[in-house]
Every structure is written in structure tokens, then in C-alpha cells.
Design a protein around this motif. Structure first.
Motif, PDB file in Angstrom:
ATOM      1  N   ALA A   1      -4.316  12.856  -3.196  1.00 14.82           N
ATOM      2  CA  ALA A   1      -3.260  12.233  -3.994  1.00 14.82           C
ATOM      3  C   ALA A   1      -1.883  12.753  -3.586  1.00 14.82           C
ATOM      4  CB  ALA A   1      -3.510  12.494  -5.479  1.00 14.82           C
ATOM      5  N   MET A   2      -1.816  14.051  -3.287  1.00 16.73           N
ATOM      6  CA  MET A   2      -0.550  14.671  -2.877  1.00 16.73           C
ATOM      7  C   MET A   2      -0.028  14.047  -1.590  1.00 16.73           C
ATOM      8  SD  MET A   2      -0.032  18.612  -1.657  1.00 16.73           S
ATOM      9  CE  MET A   2      -1.107  19.184  -2.960  1.00 16.73           C
ATOM     10  N   PHE A   3      -0.880  13.962  -0.566  1.00 14.71           N
ATOM     11  CA  PHE A   3      -0.427  13.434   0.723  1.00 14.71           C
ATOM     12  C   PHE A   3      -0.266  11.922   0.691  1.00 14.71           C
ATOM     13  CE2 PHE A   3      -1.829  17.599   2.282  1.00 14.71           C
ATOM     14  CZ  PHE A   3      -0.765  17.914   3.130  1.00 14.71           C
ATOM     15  N   GLU A   4      -1.076  11.241  -0.094  1.00 18.49           N
ATOM     16  CA  GLU A   4      -0.887   9.791  -0.250  1.00 18.49           C
ATOM     17  C   GLU A   4       0.486   9.494  -0.833  1.00 18.49           C
ATOM     18  OE1 GLU A   4      -5.624   8.711  -0.973  1.00 18.49           O
ATOM     19  OE2 GLU A   4      -4.222   8.837  -2.660  1.00 18.49           O
ATOM     20  N   ALA A   5       0.914  10.313  -1.787  1.00 20.73           N
ATOM     21  CA  ALA A   5       2.223  10.101  -2.406  1.00 20.73           C
ATOM     22  C   ALA A   5       3.347  10.319  -1.402  1.00 20.73           C
ATOM     23  CB  ALA A   5       2.380  11.027  -3.609  1.00 20.73           C
ATOM     24  N   VAL A   6       3.227  11.376  -0.582  1.00 17.90           N
ATOM     25  CA  VAL A   6       4.248  11.631   0.432  1.00 17.90           C
ATOM     26  C   VAL A   6       4.278  10.507   1.458  1.00 17.90           C
ATOM     27  CG1 VAL A   6       4.968  13.183   2.286  1.00 17.90           C
ATOM     28  CG2 VAL A   6       4.144  14.128   0.124  1.00 17.90           C
ATOM     29  N   ALA A   7       3.112  10.042   1.890  1.00 17.74           N
ATOM     30  CA  ALA A   7       3.047   8.954   2.874  1.00 17.74           C
ATOM     31  C   ALA A   7       3.717   7.696   2.343  1.00 17.74           C
ATOM     32  CB  ALA A   7       1.589   8.678   3.246  1.00 17.74           C
ATOM     33  N   ALA A   8       3.466   7.395   1.064  1.00 16.42           N
ATOM     34  CA  ALA A   8       4.057   6.202   0.473  1.00 16.42           C
ATOM     35  C   ALA A   8       5.565   6.371   0.267  1.00 16.42           C
ATOM     36  CB  ALA A   8       3.377   5.896  -0.861  1.00 16.42           C
ATOM     37  N   ARG A   9       5.963   7.536  -0.233  1.00 15.83           N
ATOM     38  CA  ARG A   9       7.366   7.778  -0.563  1.00 15.83           C
ATOM     39  C   ARG A   9       8.236   7.855   0.696  1.00 15.83           C
ATOM     40  NH1 ARG A   9       6.315  11.578  -3.754  1.00 15.83           N
ATOM     41  NH2 ARG A   9       6.535  13.366  -2.355  1.00 15.83           N
ATOM     42  N   SER A  10       7.697   8.444   1.765  1.00 21.35           N
ATOM     43  CA  SER A  10       8.491   8.680   2.972  1.00 21.35           C
ATOM     44  C   SER A  10       8.193   7.700   4.090  1.00 21.35           C
ATOM     45  CB  SER A  10       8.256  10.111   3.480  1.00 21.35           C
ATOM     46  OG  SER A  10       8.597  11.057   2.499  1.00 21.35           O
ATOM     47  N   ASN A  11       7.275   6.777   3.852  1.00 19.90           N
ATOM     48  CA  ASN A  11       6.898   5.789   4.867  1.00 19.90           C
ATOM     49  C   ASN A  11       6.493   6.476   6.177  1.00 19.90           C
ATOM     50  OD1 ASN A  11       6.430   3.122   5.765  1.00 19.90           O
ATOM     51  ND2 ASN A  11       8.439   3.074   6.781  1.00 19.90           N
ATOM     52  N   VAL A  12       5.575   7.429   6.069  1.00 20.68           N
ATOM     53  CA  VAL A  12       5.145   8.215   7.213  1.00 20.68           C
ATOM     54  C   VAL A  12       3.623   8.334   7.199  1.00 20.68           C
ATOM     55  CG1 VAL A  12       5.321  10.425   5.981  1.00 20.68           C
ATOM     56  CG2 VAL A  12       5.542  10.388   8.473  1.00 20.68           C
ATOM     57  N   GLN A  13       3.036   8.444   8.376  1.00 15.74           N
ATOM     58  CA  GLN A  13       1.604   8.710   8.494  1.00 15.74           C
ATOM     59  C   GLN A  13       1.403  10.205   8.728  1.00 15.74           C
ATOM     60  OE1 GLN A  13       1.531   5.457  11.391  1.00 15.74           O
ATOM     61  NE2 GLN A  13      -0.422   4.843  10.499  1.00 15.74           N
ATOM     62  N   ILE A  14       0.430  10.786   8.049  1.00 11.92           N
ATOM     63  CA  ILE A  14       0.219  12.232   8.096  1.00 11.92           C
ATOM     64  C   ILE A  14      -1.239  12.503   8.430  1.00 11.92           C
ATOM     65  CG2 ILE A  14       0.455  14.412   6.852  1.00 11.92           C
ATOM     66  CD1 ILE A  14       2.265  12.904   4.854  1.00 11.92           C
ATOM     67  N   ILE A  15      -1.457  13.366   9.437  1.00 11.16           N
ATOM     68  CA  ILE A  15      -2.812  13.784   9.799  1.00 11.16           C
ATOM     69  C   ILE A  15      -2.946  15.261   9.454  1.00 11.16           C
ATOM     70  CG2 ILE A  15      -4.447  14.100  11.691  1.00 11.16           C
ATOM     71  CD1 ILE A  15      -3.135  11.707  13.048  1.00 11.16           C
ATOM     72  N   VAL A  16      -3.951  15.583   8.641  1.00  8.78           N
ATOM     73  CA  VAL A  16      -4.145  16.940   8.149  1.00  8.78           C
ATOM     74  C   VAL A  16      -5.550  17.410   8.514  1.00  8.78           C
ATOM     75  CG1 VAL A  16      -4.064  18.469   6.149  1.00  8.78           C
ATOM     76  CG2 VAL A  16      -2.641  16.402   6.202  1.00  8.78           C
ATOM     77  N   GLY A  17      -5.661  18.590   9.129  1.00 11.99           N
ATOM     78  CA  GLY A  17      -6.962  19.173   9.432  1.00 11.99           C
ATOM     79  C   GLY A  17      -7.451  20.020   8.270  1.00 11.99           C
ATOM     80  N   VAL A  18      -8.648  19.725   7.763  1.00  6.34           N
ATOM     81  CA  VAL A  18      -9.215  20.470   6.637  1.00  6.34           C
ATOM     82  C   VAL A  18     -10.698  20.726   6.878  1.00  6.34           C
ATOM     83  CG1 VAL A  18      -7.578  19.444   5.005  1.00  6.34           C
ATOM     84  CG2 VAL A  18      -9.843  18.415   5.294  1.00  6.34           C
ATOM     85  N   VAL A  19     -11.221  21.706   6.151  1.00  7.10           N
ATOM     86  CA  VAL A  19     -12.662  21.919   6.066  1.00  7.10           C
ATOM     87  C   VAL A  19     -13.137  21.271   4.775  1.00  7.10           C
ATOM     88  CG1 VAL A  19     -14.507  23.619   5.840  1.00  7.10           C
ATOM     89  CG2 VAL A  19     -12.563  24.066   7.365  1.00  7.10           C
ATOM     90  N   HIS A  20     -14.139  20.406   4.889  1.00  9.25           N
ATOM     91  CA  HIS A  20     -14.608  19.653   3.726  1.00  9.25           C
ATOM     92  C   HIS A  20     -16.102  19.905   3.510  1.00  9.25           C
ATOM     93  CE1 HIS A  20     -15.422  15.461   1.759  1.00  9.25           C
ATOM     94  NE2 HIS A  20     -15.450  16.446   0.881  1.00  9.25           N
ATOM     95  N   PRO A  21     -16.441  20.903   2.670  1.00  9.98           N
ATOM     96  CA  PRO A  21     -17.854  21.102   2.312  1.00  9.98           C
ATOM     97  C   PRO A  21     -18.267  20.090   1.248  1.00  9.98           C
ATOM     98  CG  PRO A  21     -16.492  22.774   1.272  1.00  9.98           C
ATOM     99  CD  PRO A  21     -15.567  21.916   2.078  1.00  9.98           C
ATOM    100  N   THR A  22     -19.449  19.523   1.412  1.00 13.56           N
ATOM    101  CA  THR A  22     -19.950  18.558   0.437  1.00 13.56           C
ATOM    102  C   THR A  22     -21.281  19.027  -0.124  1.00 13.56           C
ATOM    103  OG1 THR A  22     -21.166  17.249   2.066  1.00 13.56           O
ATOM    104  CG2 THR A  22     -18.840  16.705   1.744  1.00 13.56           C
ATOM    105  N   ALA A  23     -21.641  18.477  -1.252  1.00  9.14           N
ATOM    106  CA  ALA A  23     -22.883  18.886  -1.912  1.00  9.14           C
ATOM    107  C   ALA A  23     -24.104  18.325  -1.204  1.00  9.14           C
ATOM    108  CB  ALA A  23     -22.865  18.433  -3.369  1.00  9.14           C
ATOM    109  N   ASN A  24     -23.942  17.211  -0.490  1.00  9.24           N
ATOM    110  CA  ASN A  24     -25.116  16.500   0.012  1.00  9.24           C
ATOM    111  C   ASN A  24     -25.305  16.552   1.522  1.00  9.24           C
ATOM    112  OD1 ASN A  24     -25.720  15.621  -2.638  1.00  9.24           O
ATOM    113  ND2 ASN A  24     -24.227  13.959  -2.441  1.00  9.24           N
TER     114      ASN A  24
END
Length: 491
Positions: free
Chosen positions: A284-307
Motif C-alpha cells: 500500500a505504501m509503494f502503490e501510493a507513491v507510484a500513483a502520487r508521483s507517477n513513477v514505477q518502483i522496483i523493490v527487492g524483498v524477502v517474502h516468506p509464505t505459509a504455504n
């Protein structure tokens, strides 16, 4: 002969060769190579090869490479944290290959097979490099071609042959020089060999200069912003709250870069560990920045999932505020990333400026995936990454060569490394070390242009030519046929 055999025979000659080649390999290879030194480094060992016993030649070649390889010991052992026994193996196996290949060179020179000697040395080395790349978890890391990243003309040969042609040029020159100086043969043989090798290298460098100058005029382009922080608390956030706070700071940096003209911003690999609960807030944080600033953002994260495991992801946020794409890393760093689930899909984005692709860090140590992106017509590859400070120059330059091989620009944003934006010729458009500020940033306009390459179409054809040539020469070296020189000339 052009020089008396006595000059290249005996303990003094062997000791001098060991010293000179070890020093040359130390400064001409590794994580901070001096490109022109690489062209000279093996020559002293090859000069003494035909004039000394097999044991002496083997030992000189082995220890010259092993000593030269110590240039990477500190980085491997202390920066990356590789166990000492593994570091030793990394030194020993290439040294052993170099020694055995030098013995093959010795055998051929002593038989008077000068052309075969000059060809066998590079062909054998390329064979070892290529087969290693197929089985190693580190892909092409350590390839000789990466020593030439500061020599732009020869890099262009990779657009035809891949990195294999660069290695071949280097060792072909060394072997030919040694044969011409210290090999026994007729003037006609040597003249033909000198003309042939000069023509080969002249064509390679001529092609390189032409290709650099003939770069197509820029058409579509995009302004890229890169940002990274090497502050200790930003490398390893201690709590989930710290990670969200860090990502909020990165979102502010992305917004700032967008206000300065960035159309796409790349943030490094593993910027935070985000389970599903935290991920919703960060999205939600980065979606808001992308919409507000008209910019595309690529972020590297570690995403552990339950399944379905733990993923090393690059998440792309785009106006009007959506997650446009998710790329999952294909190639993991052994030990450090053994618990991650391996990605299998490419991410190809058709944007107004052209075709974009996404990879993550170590993916670019491997040629196949990058070549597949070239086949997709990608004109710009966006790469979140994480280096180990000491290897930042080398690892970043390795990525640059993928763009030369496959015809696209690259924007790479590591932490603990060097941020860089490069074009499909390997030119560095802009770069910035990541420890230069609490949040180091880089802004550059880069062409989004796919220039299809011969290597992109045919892949590792040149490597297989070298493999076939090596097998042929190896067979002929141990058969009874062929021209032989009197042993007295080398005794």
C-alpha cells in the motif's frame, strides 16, 4: 630459434617465470584486475615450458596461478564468509587446470607443432571455463573475460562469441607470443603464425572499435533512479517494525527521485523480510507513491509464505497504484540462500519506452537466463542486487557483459556495491558507490533499445568450437603422427 634455449632453462629461469607470472596473475585477474596485465601474465611460464622437465613446468604453472589467485582470498574468506577449505579449493582447481594445460602446450611445442600449441592453450582453457559454468552454482563467476571490463573494444567480441571469445583472445596472444619467442620451428612457420594471430586479433579489435562507434542513435529512452543505503541498520534491520520503517525511508527516496525526473526507481535486493501481514502495508505504501508521483518502483524483498516457501522477490509498483509484476530470483547463493524457493519465470514488461525485464543479482552470473531475455526483445534490464563491498566492482561489471552479449541496457541497484547504468555496448552511463551517503542515489537517462546479437541467436557456439578443437588437439598430441623436433634441442 629466436633465443637460446639456455635463457629459458634451469632453476633461475623457472624461479623468474614463477615470480613474473604470479605477479601478473595477481594484478591481472581477481576482483580488481588491470586489464592489460592479463595479456602478459602467463607468458613467462609458457616461455620456459618447452625447455624444462614436466615436473618443473607443472610446479611453476601451478604455483604461479595459485599465488596469483590469492588476490581474492580476503574477499572470499572475510567479506563473503566462504569457509577456508572452500577458498583453498577455489584456488587449487584452476591452478591445477592451468598447470595441466601448460603441460599440453609444452608437449606440442617440443614436437614442433607450433600452430597446435598456440591454439590448444586457449581452447583448453575455454573448455575448462565453459564446462565449469555448466555445473558450478556460481555460473561464470571467475571467468577470465571479466578481467577486460575496462577495455571496451574487446568486450564487443562477446556480442558474437559470448565471454568465451574474450578468453580465447587473451590466451591465444600469450601462447603465440611464447611460441614465437622460445619455440623451435622454421621461420616460415613462425611468420605464418604471427600473421594469422595478428589478423585474428586485428579483426577482433577492429570489430570492437567499429561497433562502439556504430552504436545506433538513441530512440526511446527512460530516466532511471537508483537508490541504496549501506548504513549498518539498513543492511540488517533487526525487527519487523524496523524493516517497515526502512522501506518507508526508501519510498521517500523514490518519491524524491521521481520529483527530479525519474520514471522508474530500482531499490536493492532483500531490502526487507516481509511476511504476508507486513507485505500488505508495504504494498500500500509503494502503490501510493507510484500513483502520487507517477513513477514505477522496483523493490527487492524477502517474502516468506505459509504455504509455498520463502521467495527472493522483486516487486514492481506502477501507476495508478498497483503491483504490476513480481519477479522471483532463479539462482541462489549457496549457503546464504539455500532455503529459498527457486523462481522459474521471466518478467517481461511492454512499456511505452520499450520492453523491460527484471532479474536479481546472482541471476546475471548465468548466461542462459540473460540470453532468454535477449530473445524476448528486452531493451532495458532492471536489477536489484546485493554485493559484498570488496567484490562490488567485479560483480557489477559481470552484469554489464550480459548486456553486451544480448543487446540491452542495464540499470543495477545493489547495496554494498556500485550502482550503475550501462548501455548495450557496455559503456557506463553513470555510476555511484553505495556507501557515499546515508542514502546514495543515482539518476540517469538510458536508451531502451534492443540490438539483436549473433551470440543472442546462436548461444555458446564458440565455446563448443573450442571444446571440439581441444579434443582434436589432445588426441593428436598423444598419437605417434605429426612433426617432431629432436629432443636435443630442448634437453
Amino acid at each position: 630459434m629466436n633465443a637460446k634455449p639456455e635463457i629459458f632453462r634451469g632453476p633461475a629461469a623457472a624461479a623468474a617465470a614463477l615470480l613474473l607470472s604470479a605477479v601478473g596473475l595477481y594484478f591481472g585477474t581477481g576482483i580488481h584486475p588491470i586489464w592489460w596485465v592479463t595479456w602478459l601474465a602467463p607468458i613467462p611460464v609458457l616461455l620456459i615450458a618447452a625447455h624444462n622437465s614436466r615436473l618443473i613446468v607443472f610446479l611453476v604453472a601451478f604455483f604461479s596461478w595459485a599465488i596469483g589467485g590469492l588476490n581474492s582470498w580476503h574477499a572470499m574468506r572475510y567479506a563473503i564468509g566462504i569457509p577456508a577449505i572452500v577458498c583453498a579449493e577455489i584456488l587449487v582447481f584452476p591452478a591445477l587446470a592451468f598447470a595441466l594445460i601448460t603441460l599440453l602446450f609444452r608437449r606440442l611445442v617440443r614436437r614442433g607443432a607450433l600452430l597446435q600449441a598456440a591454439l590448444a592453450f586457449p581452447w583448453a582453457w575455454v573448455t575448462v571455463e565453459y564446462l565449469t559454468s555448466l555445473i558450478s552454482p556460481h555460473g561464470t563467476y571467475g571467468n577470465l573475460a571479466y578481467s577486460q571490463m575496462d577495455c571496451l573494444p574487446i568486450l564487443q567480441f562477446a556480442s558474437i562469441t559470448g565471454i568465451w571469445g574474450i578468453s580465447d583472445c587473451l590466451w591465444s596472444f600469450c601462447a603465440t607470443a611464447a611460441v614465437l619467442i622460445a619455440g623451435s620451428g622454421s621461420k616460415g612457420q613462425k611468420r605464418a603464425l604471427a600473421i594469422g594471430m595478428s589478423t585474428y586479433l586485428g579483426l577482433v579489435f577492429g570489430l570492437g572499435y567499429w561497433r562502439v562507434r556504430a552504436t545506433p542513435a538513441n530512440g526511446a529512452s527512460v530516466t532511471v533512479g537508483l537508490v541504496a543505503s549501506d548504513l549498518p541498520q539498513n543492511i540488517f534491520a533487526e525487527t519487523p517494525a524496523d524493516e517497515v520503517a526502512l522501506l518507508r525511508q526508501y519510498s521517500e527516496q523514490a518519491q524524491s527521485l521521481a520529483s527530479r525526473g525519474a520514471q522508474v526507481v530500482v531499490i536493492p535486493e532483500k531490502t526487507g523480510i516481509l511476511p504476508d501481514a507486513s507485505l500488505r502495508d508495504v504494498d500500500a505504501m509503494f502503490e501510493a507513491v507510484a500513483a502520487r508521483s507517477n513513477v514505477q518502483i522496483i523493490v527487492g524483498v524477502v517474502h516468506p509464505t505459509a504455504n509455498d516457501g520463502k521467495w527472493n522477490e522483486a516487486r514492481m509498483y506502477s501507476p495508478p497504484g498497483v503491483v504490476e509484476a513480481i519477479y522471483e530470483k532463479h539462482h541462489m547463493l549457496p549457503l546464504y540462500e539455500s532455503s529459498f524457493t527457486i523462481g522459474t519465470a521471466r518478467t517481461v514488461l511492454r512499456e511505452p519506452s520499450g520492453v523491460w525485464g527484471i532479474q536479481i543479482c546472482k541471476d546475471m552470473d548465468f548466461q542462459k537466463l540473460s540470453r532468454q531475455y535477449g530473445g524476448d526483445g528486452v531493451g532495458l534490464l532492471l536489477v536489484p542486487a546485493w554485493d559484498f563491498t570488496e567484490d562490488g566492482w567485479l560483480h557489477g561489471r559481470m552484469a554489464i557483459l550480459r548486456g553486451v552479449e544480448d543487446g540491452y541496457s542495464i540499470a543495477r541497484a545493489p547495496k554494498q556495491g556500485i550502482m550503475a547504468v550501462t548501455d548495450d555496448r557496455g559503456r557506463v552511463i553513470a555510476e555511484q558507490v553505495t556507501n557515499s551517503a546515508p542514502f546514495a542515489t543515482l539518476l540517469a537517462t538510458v536508451p531502451v533499445r534492443h540490438d539483436a546479437t549473433f551470440y543472442g541467436r546462436l548461444g555458446d557456439w564458440f565455446a563448443w568450437v573450442c571444446v571440439a578443437g581441444f579434443v582434436f588437439v589432445l588426441f593428436s598430441a598423444f598419437t605417434s603422427g605429426g612433426e617432431r623436433q629432436s629432443p636435443a634441442r630442448y634437453s
